[in-house]
Write an enzyme that holds these catalytic residues in place. Structure first.
Site, mmCIF file in Angstrom:
data_model
loop_
_atom_site.group_PDB
_atom_site.id
_atom_site.type_symbol
_atom_site.label_atom_id
_atom_site.label_comp_id
_atom_site.label_asym_id
_atom_site.label_seq_id
_atom_site.Cartn_x
_atom_site.Cartn_y
_atom_site.Cartn_z
ATOM 1 N N HIS A 91 0.744 -1.155 0.057
ATOM 2 C CA HIS A 91 -0.079 0.076 0.061
ATOM 3 C C HIS A 91 0.881 1.261 0.023
ATOM 4 O O HIS A 91 0.357 2.140 0.488
ATOM 5 C CB HIS A 91 -0.954 0.047 1.372
ATOM 6 N N HIS A 151 -7.042 -4.655 -1.265
ATOM 7 C CA HIS A 151 -6.399 -5.853 -1.378
ATOM 8 C C HIS A 151 -7.028 -6.809 -2.701
ATOM 9 O O HIS A 151 -6.680 -7.698 -2.838
ATOM 10 C CB HIS A 151 -6.346 -6.686 -0.290
#
Lengths: 234, 336
Positions: free
Chosen positions: B61, B223
């Site tokens: 991320h 995700h």
């Protein structure tokens, strides 16, 4: 090493062996409803736990349990680390004065409390709690109310865990990754409840050996099987 | 035959480790890596007299979360493996390294693994006498509580929580106050994301989910978890309208309300396209009678190489405006 400490190291070894031998079984269960990593993660974690507890110098039971828990916490990924490992670390303090029927009950209750708090799960959510709750309650009742010897109480607890595992098959998951599947989780046996049963079976086996001096072979025969995919309608 | 996607990877098993070493190599004066961990903290942590602010989560991320470590924001961040939570013992070391004695605020994105590992770590450090408070970010409006046990997911709004809590801590506020402003952001922020393409995890080397050539997914998680709707590709303006409407419906703001907005890239989308989205976002807010006090555009909370974006809207009052515009000096966010 104290006899008790040695017995707990043997128990950790026994659990690790059992989880390793069930690795593919757990992975299969998890691939049906999760991300197929439960067998591998648990096997790796317990193998490392064995190394860690074998390195301890003359430890008491609580230290062995705490060390195993710490190792699981750092080696088993995702939510399983805190659930299996963290709970062991916290419960280990109940064994500070050694292993007695009373301290074993306190240990089991603290372990259960940590798992349920952490996972925010109750019976019927299709999680490891479904195996743990009946097992812990049965263990406590068998000793406190029915006044059974600890070994018999543990055997009854394992039976209760077994029924708990079977109970996860027809219900719908509402906690854990399987809950993402909604109704599609129905018909699948929960991998966490199953590995919890394997751990308890290994503990019973090692307790039988150390208390009876005999091998206790019959536990493995009770291993639950993977539910038939056809029967689930998928 | 399937061919592994081309990536700048030596070995998938080493990628997080090598990334962390790379971050330290880039900013040797800012960071130190705690030995045998995937934890990066400010080189001068813990700061005397200051409440520590920490975060962490799975890798993939970037720049979250290590990119937000520095003056006015985080004191340290734990990096898990790609898309997996750091372990409890790593969170434990992170918290301990960032505690000056004034306590630590843990900013946790709402995923089961992150929450459980953080909770376990907190219980352990509390046994040693460390004060810890937690805020759990759950800004993703796409996912309903009733369908997902973990409730709403924590996504790009987390960056605003880092910023506000970090600024409050830098002022010298106590732990309760730092927690309060973090929670204030959480109570006022919403995010909705979308994917044009799937991300490719280093481990798997192929797309995480299948999306048709002409398909997009609305409400996607960071995700690649399922979104709310899969639909044919739309024009940028229409996609922006979908995302903005979803957030505004959730926030239910009064006319004249001031807001901070983020158009966040998911990792594989050029800034050019993000500005196109922001252009339409600002028009829509204007139509709704909302006042944009500050607009951010860039890659703040990514999902590896996923193409797509998210829209974050946060209602602000004088206090949050002051905190969100306070000086900050981190690799990913700088303001004088």
């Amino acid at each position: 090493m104290s006899t008790d400490g040695q017995a707990v190291v043997a128990a950790v070894r026994r659990v690790a062996d059992r989880i390793e031998s069930e690795r593919d079984h757990l992975t299969d269960l998890d691939s049906a409803i999760g991300d197929a990593d439960h067998g591998g993660n648990m096997a790796r974690g317990w193998a490392r736990a064995v190394e860690a507890v074998e390195d301890l110098d003359d430890p008491d039971p609580a230290t062995v349990v705490k060390t195993a828990g710490k190792t699981l916490m750092s080696e088993v990924g995702g939510a399983s680390g805190p659930l299996y490992g963290g709970s062991l670390v916290f419960a280990s303090t109940e064994l500070d004065e050694g292993i007695t029927p009373e301290s074993a009950i306190a240990f089991a209750e603290t372990y259960l409390e940590k798992v349920t708090d952490r996972g925010d799960a109750t019976v019927g959510d299709q999680t490891m709690v479904d195996a743990l709750v009946p097992a812990v309650h049965t263990f406590k009742k068998s000793i406190e109310t029915d006044e059974l010897p600890p070994l018999e109480a543990l055997a009854k607890a394992v039976d209760a865990a077994q029924r708990g595992v079977e109970f996860t098959v027809p219900i719908r998951a509402s906690k854990g990754r399987a809950s993402y599947l909604g109704w599609r989780s129905v018909g699948h046996q929960d991998p966490g409840a199953t590995s919890t049963l394997f751990i308890m079976e290994a503990l019973l086996a090692v307790a039988q050996e150390s208390l009876d001096g005999d091998d206790f072979e019959s536990v493995d025969a009770t291993s639950p099987t993977i539910p038939d995919e056809e029967a689930t309608g998928e | 035959m399937w061919v592994r996607m081309k990536k700048l990877i030596n070995d998938p098993d080493d990628i997080v480790d090598e990334m962390l070493d790379g971050i330290v190599a880039t900013h040797p004066d800012r960071f130190r890596r705690l030995p045998d961990t995937q934890v990066l903290v400010r080189d001068d942590a813990p700061l005397d007299g200051k409440v520590g602010v920490v975060s962490g989560g799975g890798s993939g991320h970037e720049p979250a979360h290590a990119g937000y470590v520095g003056d006015g924001m985080l004191d340290g961040a734990a990096a898990g493996d790609v898309f997996s939570s750091p372990t409890a013992d790593e969170f434990e070391e992170l918290i301990e390294a960032c505690d000056s004695g004034e306590g630590v605020l843990a900013v946790v994105k709402n995923y089961e693994g992150d929450v459980m590992n953080f909770e376990t770590a907190i219980e352990l450090v509390e046994m040693e006498g460390t004060d810890v408070e937690t805020v759990v970010v759950n800004d993703d409006v796409a996912v309903e509580d009733s369908l997902y046990t973990s409730g709403r997911r924590g996504v790009c709004g987390t960056i605003l929580v880092h910023k506000a809590a970090g600024a409050k801590a830098a002022e010298g506020a106590d732990l309760k106050e730092v927690q309060r402003v973090g929670q204030k952001v959480i109570d006022n922020v919403g995010t909705m994301g979308m994917a044009l393409t799937s991300c490719v995890t280093p481990e798997k080397g192929e797309p995480t989910f299948d999306l048709g050539e002409d398909e997009i997914e609305l409400g996607i998680g960071i995700h690649g978890e399922p979104g709310t709707e899969r639909t044919d590709i739309m024009r940028a303006d229409e996609i922006t309208e979908e995302l903005t409407t979803a957030v505004l419906d959730d926030l239910d703001l009064d006319e004249g309300q001031e807001v901070v907005t983020i158009v966040n890239g998911m990792g594989g989308t050029p800034q050019m396209e993000l500005f196109v989205v922001n252009r339409r976002l600002q028009e829509l807010l204007d139509d709704h009678g909302l006042e944009t006090w500050d607009a951010w555009v860039g890659d703040y909370m990514t999902s590896l190489d996923m193409a797509g974006c998210s829209v974050t809207i946060c209602a602000v009052d004088e206090e949050l405006k002051e905190l969100l515009s306070a000086p900050v000096n981190t690799p990913a966010l700088t303001a004088p």
